[in-house]
Design an enzyme around this catalytic site. Structure first.
Site, PDB file in Angstrom:
ATOM      1  CE  LYS A 172      -1.728  -1.657   3.770  1.00 54.36           C
ATOM      2  NZ  LYS A 172      -2.479  -2.009   4.995  1.00 54.36           N
ATOM      3  CB  THR A 203      -6.738   7.971   7.210  1.00 54.70           C
ATOM      4  OG1 THR A 203      -5.790   8.545   8.137  1.00 54.70           O
ATOM      5  CG2 THR A 203      -6.967   8.922   6.058  1.00 54.70           C
ATOM      6  N   GLY A 205      -8.085   3.118  10.455  1.00 52.24           N
ATOM      7  CA  GLY A 205      -8.624   1.816  10.032  1.00 52.24           C
ATOM      8  C   GLY A 205      -8.670   1.596   8.531  1.00 52.24           C
ATOM      9  CB  THR A 206      -7.207   3.382   5.612  1.00 49.82           C
ATOM     10  OG1 THR A 206      -5.914   3.481   6.223  1.00 49.82           O
ATOM     11  CG2 THR A 206      -7.912   4.711   5.725  1.00 49.82           C
ATOM     12  N   GLY A 207      -6.315   0.513   6.514  1.00 45.59           N
ATOM     13  CA  GLY A 207      -5.676  -0.771   6.141  1.00 45.59           C
ATOM     14  C   GLY A 207      -6.561  -1.952   6.491  1.00 45.59           C
ATOM     15  CB  CYS A 208      -8.677  -2.683   9.474  1.00 41.81           C
ATOM     16  SG  CYS A 208      -7.431  -2.386  10.732  1.00 41.81           S
TER      17      CYS A 208
END
Ligand code: ATP
Ligand code: HMH
Length: 267
Positions: A172, A203, A205-208
């Site tokens: 990412k 932003t 929790g974007t990766g989760c």
């Protein structure tokens, strides 16, 4: 109905971890289940404390789900410590789910270690079991020892992570200063998964959210690249409409109708 299981930590603030995953599963049309590895006392500003869940009950949660219910895809998030990773590896080897999306969560946005630094070597043992790993830039730097500042560096890091035995890598690019383009690598071909930056502090929790959406899409039967591309569309909409809740980094917005409109527009 297709199903997805998240093995991750709980975020009391509801923006990341198990809570984000279950919201993303629902919004993407799959039935969500959870194995909780740790409980964090967390909000949009900070992680105040963490309690790791005993490995016995982590094992019991995994077995309770798999012994009873069909699991079409698994997403893995916060794993905290080597013993937790070990019990998750055992469970995955026992039940052999078709798809495993591994988000190698290491440090929260506020700088709290969600994976003990000494657990990184143990985490590498999980890589060969994963369908795809989704590191952010700092996580990829830890996994590879490289410094990543541009697309060329991202390519080198993908190759190095691939050599650790994982089937595919989605690196990412959100943490770089450029557009939030992600790089997908399957050992042969690189695919640039392009994004447009939304200038918001919300932003959390974007990766989760991204990794859970990929798992949901795999559960529904999409090809891996399609699952990644549609999940990227989902996270982009979720960030564009992210919520100004709390005093720190607000959460993404899991709102199916918004996403549907965007998908239809792109197709
Ligand atoms: N401001 C932004 N605008 C648009 N897309 C973004 C933005 N920030 C991140 N992204 C995208 O969101 C997805 C998640 O990436 P990111 O690098 O933020 O994950 P992360 O650091 O693991 O998140 P977290 O640890 O908060 O869960 C990626 O597809 C990334 O490109
Ligand atoms: C529980 C949990 N998992 C993952 C993250 C990373 O966003 C977080 N902040 N909290």
């Amino acid at each position: 109905m297709k199903t997805a299981l998240t093995i991750a930590g709980s975020d009391s603030g509801g923006g990341a971890g198990i809570q984000a995953d279950l919201k993303a599963f629902s919004a993407n049309g799959v039935y969500g289940m959870s194995v909780i590895t740790a409980v964090t006392a967390q909000n949009t500003v900070e992680v105040r404390s963490v309690q790791d869940i005993d490995t016995d009950i982590i094992r019991d949660q995994i077995e309770a789900v798999f012994d009873d219910i069909q699991v079409d895809a698994v997403k893995i998030g916060m794993l905290s410590k080597p013993e937790t990773i070990e019990v998750v590896i055992e469970g995955l080897k026992k039940y052999k789910p078709s798809f495993i999306v591994l988000d190698p969560v290491m440090v929260s946005k506020g700088g709290h270690h969600l994976l003990q630094p000494e657990a990184v070597e143990k985490l590498k043992e999980l890589l060969p079991l994963a369908t795809v790993i989704t590191p952010n830039i700092p996580e990829a730097e830890v996994l590879t020892g490289l410094t990543i500042t541009n697309l060329d560096d991202m390519k080198k890091a993908c190759e190095k992570i691939y050599e650790l035995g994982v089937k595919t890598v989605l690196l990412k690019g959100g943490h770089l200063n450029s557009e939030p383009n992600d790089l997908f690598y399957d050992g042969q071909t690189f695919h640039l998964i392009e994004g447009k930056r939304f200038y918001t502090k919300n932003t959390h929790g974007t990766g989760c959210t991204l990794s859970a959406a990929i798992a949901a899409n795999l559960a529904k039967g999409m090809s891996l690249l399609d699952a990644v591309q549609k999940a990227k569309c989902y996270i982009s909409v979720a960030i564009e409409h992210s919520l100004d809740l709390g005093h720190g980094h607000g959460p993404t917005h899991h709102f199916y109708q918004l996403y549907k409109k965007e998908l239809a527009f792109n197709e």
